[in-house]
Design a protein around this motif. Structure first.
Motif, PDB file in Angstrom:
ATOM      1  N   THR A 148       2.568  -0.803   1.089  1.00 37.23           N
ATOM      2  CA  THR A 148       0.767   0.014   0.430  1.00 37.23           C
ATOM      3  C   THR A 148       1.496  -0.627  -0.983  1.00 37.23           C
ATOM      4  O   THR A 148       3.125  -0.722  -1.336  1.00 37.23           O
ATOM      5  CB  THR A 148       0.598   0.832   0.398  1.00 37.23           C
ATOM      6  N   THR A 149       0.287  -0.594  -1.845  1.00 35.91           N
ATOM      7  CA  THR A 149       0.946  -1.942  -3.552  1.00 35.91           C
ATOM      8  C   THR A 149       1.004   0.229  -4.565  1.00 35.91           C
ATOM      9  O   THR A 149      -0.074   0.530  -3.885  1.00 35.91           O
ATOM     10  CB  THR A 149       0.017  -2.594  -4.023  1.00 35.91           C
ATOM     11  N   GLU A 150       1.439  -0.199  -5.283  1.00 38.47           N
ATOM     12  CA  GLU A 150       1.156   0.862  -6.145  1.00 38.47           C
ATOM     13  C   GLU A 150       0.050   0.959  -6.348  1.00 38.47           C
ATOM     14  O   GLU A 150      -0.739  -0.541  -7.150  1.00 38.47           O
ATOM     15  CB  GLU A 150       2.377   0.783  -7.696  1.00 38.47           C
ATOM     16  N   PRO A 151      -0.182   1.966  -6.866  1.00 37.96           N
ATOM     17  CA  PRO A 151      -1.785   1.668  -7.642  1.00 37.96           C
ATOM     18  C   PRO A 151      -2.085   1.362  -9.132  1.00 37.96           C
ATOM     19  O   PRO A 151      -2.016   3.089 -10.052  1.00 37.96           O
ATOM     20  CB  PRO A 151      -2.897   3.300  -7.273  1.00 37.96           C
ATOM     21  N   LYS A 152      -2.049   0.609 -10.064  1.00 37.98           N
ATOM     22  CA  LYS A 152      -1.434   0.103 -10.923  1.00 37.98           C
ATOM     23  C   LYS A 152      -2.283  -1.089 -12.113  1.00 37.98           C
ATOM     24  O   LYS A 152      -2.708  -1.757 -10.799  1.00 37.98           O
ATOM     25  CB  LYS A 152      -0.783  -0.293 -11.705  1.00 37.98           C
ATOM     26  N   PRO A 153      -2.522  -1.047 -12.531  1.00 40.08           N
ATOM     27  CA  PRO A 153      -3.578  -2.606 -13.223  1.00 40.08           C
ATOM     28  C   PRO A 153      -2.345  -3.951 -12.953  1.00 40.08           C
ATOM     29  O   PRO A 153      -0.948  -3.270 -13.011  1.00 40.08           O
ATOM     30  CB  PRO A 153      -3.856  -1.992 -15.078  1.00 40.08           C
ATOM     31  N   GLY A 154      -2.464  -4.698 -13.520  1.00 39.64           N
ATOM     32  CA  GLY A 154      -2.639  -5.926 -13.448  1.00 39.64           C
ATOM     33  C   GLY A 154      -2.181  -6.440 -12.342  1.00 39.64           C
ATOM     34  O   GLY A 154      -2.848  -6.543 -11.323  1.00 39.64           O
ATOM     35  N   GLN A 155      -0.803  -7.066 -12.124  1.00 41.92           N
ATOM     36  CA  GLN A 155      -0.407  -8.342 -11.034  1.00 41.92           C
ATOM     37  C   GLN A 155       0.848  -7.334  -9.700  1.00 41.92           C
ATOM     38  O   GLN A 155       1.368  -6.544 -11.207  1.00 41.92           O
ATOM     39  CB  GLN A 155      -0.018  -9.599 -11.093  1.00 41.92           C
ATOM     40  N   ARG A 156       0.405  -7.005  -8.949  1.00 44.37           N
ATOM     41  CA  ARG A 156       1.083  -6.363  -8.423  1.00 44.37           C
ATOM     42  C   ARG A 156       1.314  -6.877  -7.124  1.00 44.37           C
ATOM     43  O   ARG A 156       0.419  -7.860  -6.291  1.00 44.37           O
ATOM     44  CB  ARG A 156       1.114  -4.756  -8.000  1.00 44.37           C
ATOM     45  N   TRP A 157       2.381  -6.023  -6.123  1.00 40.53           N
ATOM     46  CA  TRP A 157       2.542  -6.634  -4.810  1.00 40.53           C
ATOM     47  C   TRP A 157       3.043  -6.148  -4.140  1.00 40.53           C
ATOM     48  O   TRP A 157       3.296  -4.841  -4.046  1.00 40.53           O
ATOM     49  CB  TRP A 157       3.198  -7.818  -4.398  1.00 40.53           C
ATOM     50  N   THR A 158       3.465  -5.730  -2.432  1.00 36.91           N
ATOM     51  CA  THR A 158       3.497  -4.980  -1.184  1.00 36.91           C
ATOM     52  C   THR A 158       4.707  -5.498  -0.831  1.00 36.91           C
ATOM     53  O   THR A 158       5.582  -6.862  -1.953  1.00 36.91           O
ATOM     54  CB  THR A 158       3.411  -5.066  -0.113  1.00 36.91           C
ATOM     55  N   ALA A 159       6.041  -4.470  -0.183  1.00 35.37           N
ATOM     56  CA  ALA A 159       7.105  -5.366   0.117  1.00 35.37           C
ATOM     57  C   ALA A 159       6.989  -6.196   1.040  1.00 35.37           C
ATOM     58  O   ALA A 159       5.415  -5.618   1.792  1.00 35.37           O
ATOM     59  CB  ALA A 159       7.302  -3.810   0.419  1.00 35.37           C
ATOM     60  N   MET A 160       7.605  -6.753   1.982  1.00 41.29           N
ATOM     61  CA  MET A 160       7.148  -7.908   3.359  1.00 41.29           C
ATOM     62  C   MET A 160       7.625  -6.938   4.167  1.00 41.29           C
ATOM     63  O   MET A 160       8.502  -6.181   4.356  1.00 41.29           O
ATOM     64  CB  MET A 160       8.643  -8.612   2.280  1.00 41.29           C
ATOM     65  N   TRP A 161       6.802  -7.518   5.376  1.00 36.97           N
ATOM     66  CA  TRP A 161       7.425  -7.472   6.319  1.00 36.97           C
ATOM     67  C   TRP A 161       7.214  -8.672   7.866  1.00 36.97           C
ATOM     68  O   TRP A 161       6.589 -10.176   6.454  1.00 36.97           O
ATOM     69  CB  TRP A 161       5.979  -6.680   7.082  1.00 36.97           C
ATOM     70  N   SER A 162       8.022  -8.935   8.784  1.00 33.53           N
ATOM     71  CA  SER A 162       8.721  -9.924   9.513  1.00 33.53           C
ATOM     72  C   SER A 162       7.458 -10.352   9.627  1.00 33.53           C
ATOM     73  O   SER A 162       6.307  -9.661  10.272  1.00 33.53           O
ATOM     74  CB  SER A 162       9.376  -9.278  10.634  1.00 33.53           C
ATOM     75  N   PHE A 163       7.078 -12.373   9.631  1.00 29.65           N
ATOM     76  CA  PHE A 163       6.055 -12.690  10.076  1.00 29.65           C
ATOM     77  C   PHE A 163       5.926 -12.485  11.443  1.00 29.65           C
ATOM     78  O   PHE A 163       4.650 -13.614  12.106  1.00 29.65           O
ATOM     79  CB  PHE A 163       6.097 -14.291   9.328  1.00 29.65           C
ATOM     80  N   ARG A 164       7.024 -12.211  12.397  1.00 32.96           N
ATOM     81  CA  ARG A 164       6.160 -12.655  13.819  1.00 32.96           C
ATOM     82  C   ARG A 164       5.316 -11.190  14.327  1.00 32.96           C
ATOM     83  O   ARG A 164       5.302 -11.112  15.546  1.00 32.96           O
ATOM     84  CB  ARG A 164       7.808 -12.115  14.647  1.00 32.96           C
ATOM     85  N   ASN A 165       4.831 -10.497  13.271  1.00 28.53           N
ATOM     86  CA  ASN A 165       3.579  -9.551  13.735  1.00 28.53           C
ATOM     87  C   ASN A 165       2.638  -9.934  13.378  1.00 28.53           C
ATOM     88  O   ASN A 165       2.639 -10.628  12.489  1.00 28.53           O
ATOM     89  CB  ASN A 165       4.295  -8.002  12.497  1.00 28.53           C
ATOM     90  N   TYR A 166       1.347  -9.698  13.693  1.00 31.53           N
ATOM     91  CA  TYR A 166       0.017 -10.021  12.634  1.00 31.53           C
ATOM     92  C   TYR A 166       0.045  -9.130  11.762  1.00 31.53           C
ATOM     93  O   TYR A 166       0.032  -7.671  11.911  1.00 31.53           O
ATOM     94  CB  TYR A 166      -1.198  -9.862  14.168  1.00 31.53           C
ATOM     95  N   VAL A 167      -0.094  -9.415  11.169  1.00 32.12           N
ATOM     96  CA  VAL A 167      -0.094  -8.635   9.594  1.00 32.12           C
ATOM     97  C   VAL A 167      -2.042  -9.465   9.414  1.00 32.12           C
ATOM     98  O   VAL A 167      -2.109 -10.843   9.153  1.00 32.12           O
ATOM     99  CB  VAL A 167       0.859  -9.579   8.656  1.00 32.12           C
ATOM    100  N   ARG A 168      -2.804  -8.046   8.011  1.00 30.21           N
ATOM    101  CA  ARG A 168      -3.598  -8.685   7.259  1.00 30.21           C
ATOM    102  C   ARG A 168      -3.291  -8.367   5.919  1.00 30.21           C
ATOM    103  O   ARG A 168      -2.952  -7.341   5.742  1.00 30.21           O
ATOM    104  CB  ARG A 168      -4.898  -8.352   8.005  1.00 30.21           C
ATOM    105  N   GLY A 169      -3.906  -8.400   4.666  1.00 31.75           N
ATOM    106  CA  GLY A 169      -4.351  -8.207   3.785  1.00 31.75           C
ATOM    107  C   GLY A 169      -5.711  -7.395   3.612  1.00 31.75           C
ATOM    108  O   GLY A 169      -6.927  -8.127   3.455  1.00 31.75           O
ATOM    109  N   CYS A 170      -5.766  -6.009   3.138  1.00 35.19           N
ATOM    110  CA  CYS A 170      -6.754  -5.257   3.150  1.00 35.19           C
ATOM    111  C   CYS A 170      -7.041  -4.062   1.567  1.00 35.19           C
ATOM    112  O   CYS A 170      -5.372  -4.897   1.010  1.00 35.19           O
ATOM    113  CB  CYS A 170      -7.250  -3.759   3.829  1.00 35.19           C
ATOM    114  N   PHE A 171      -8.118  -4.491   0.988  1.00 33.37           N
ATOM    115  CA  PHE A 171      -8.511  -3.414  -0.153  1.00 33.37           C
ATOM    116  C   PHE A 171      -8.174  -1.942   0.379  1.00 33.37           C
ATOM    117  O   PHE A 171      -8.399  -1.749   1.453  1.00 33.37           O
ATOM    118  CB  PHE A 171      -8.996  -3.827  -1.713  1.00 33.37           C
ATOM    119  N   THR A 172      -7.832  -0.704  -0.217  1.00 37.13           N
ATOM    120  CA  THR A 172      -7.886   0.489  -0.178  1.00 37.13           C
ATOM    121  C   THR A 172      -8.022   1.416  -1.194  1.00 37.13           C
ATOM    122  O   THR A 172      -8.673   0.879  -2.560  1.00 37.13           O
ATOM    123  CB  THR A 172      -6.298   0.902   0.099  1.00 37.13           C
TER     124      THR A 172
END
Length: 149
Positions: free
Chosen positions: A107-131
């Motif tokens: 997850t990302t930190e709930p703050k304004p501006g630009q932010r990013w999550t930590a990574m995970w191996s692309f050997r798994n299926y992934v998707r990005g979502c707003f929460t």
């Protein structure tokens, strides 16, 4: 003769710099990237967007925010980057998540501006979502997502 040797050495050094790939510069690979920051590991150096969209849902603090599902070929890892939005802790709760099939959501930190999550191996299926927060479970509910990749 000395000049020829200097030119030859310069050419060798230049070729060596060209051959160095982002993979050699990256600080992790596949599962070794799990939970790590893409900036710190330099996985951002060759990152590309797999999908992106602007938020159009019901949370006023996310209106117009850009979500990008990113991947580094050199690190073989993925993460989510969010730009804009006005999330701020419990007062304006919202955020983004990298959901991982068979792995741990990041997850990302709930703050304004630009932010990013930590990574995970692309050997798994992934998707990005707003929460948005789920006050019953203490977790989150997804609110607009990319396709699974």
């Amino acid at each position: 003769m000395k000049r020829i040797a200097t030119v030859a050495l310069s050419v060798i050094l230049l070729i060596g710099m060209i051959i160095v790939t982002p993979a050699a510069a990256a600080g992790c690979y596949q599962s070794g990237c799990n939970g790590q920051d893409p900036q710190v590991t330099r996985c951002v150096d060759d990152a590309r967007n797999l999908a992106s969209f602007r938020y159009t849902g019901g949370n006023p603090y996310l209106q117009g925010a850009l979500l990008e599902l990113r991947q580094s070929p050199a690190c073989d890892a993925a993460w989510v980057r969010v730009t804009d939005g006005d999330c701020f802790g419990e007062w304006r709760p919202c955020g983004a998540v990298l959901e991982v099939q068979g792995g741990t959501a990041q997850t990302t930190e709930p703050k304004p501006g630009q932010r990013w999550t930590a990574m995970w191996s692309f050997r798994n299926y992934v998707r990005g979502c707003f929460t948005n927060p789920n006050y019953v479970t203490g977790g989150y509910v997804t609110d607009q997502c990319t396709a699974w990749r």
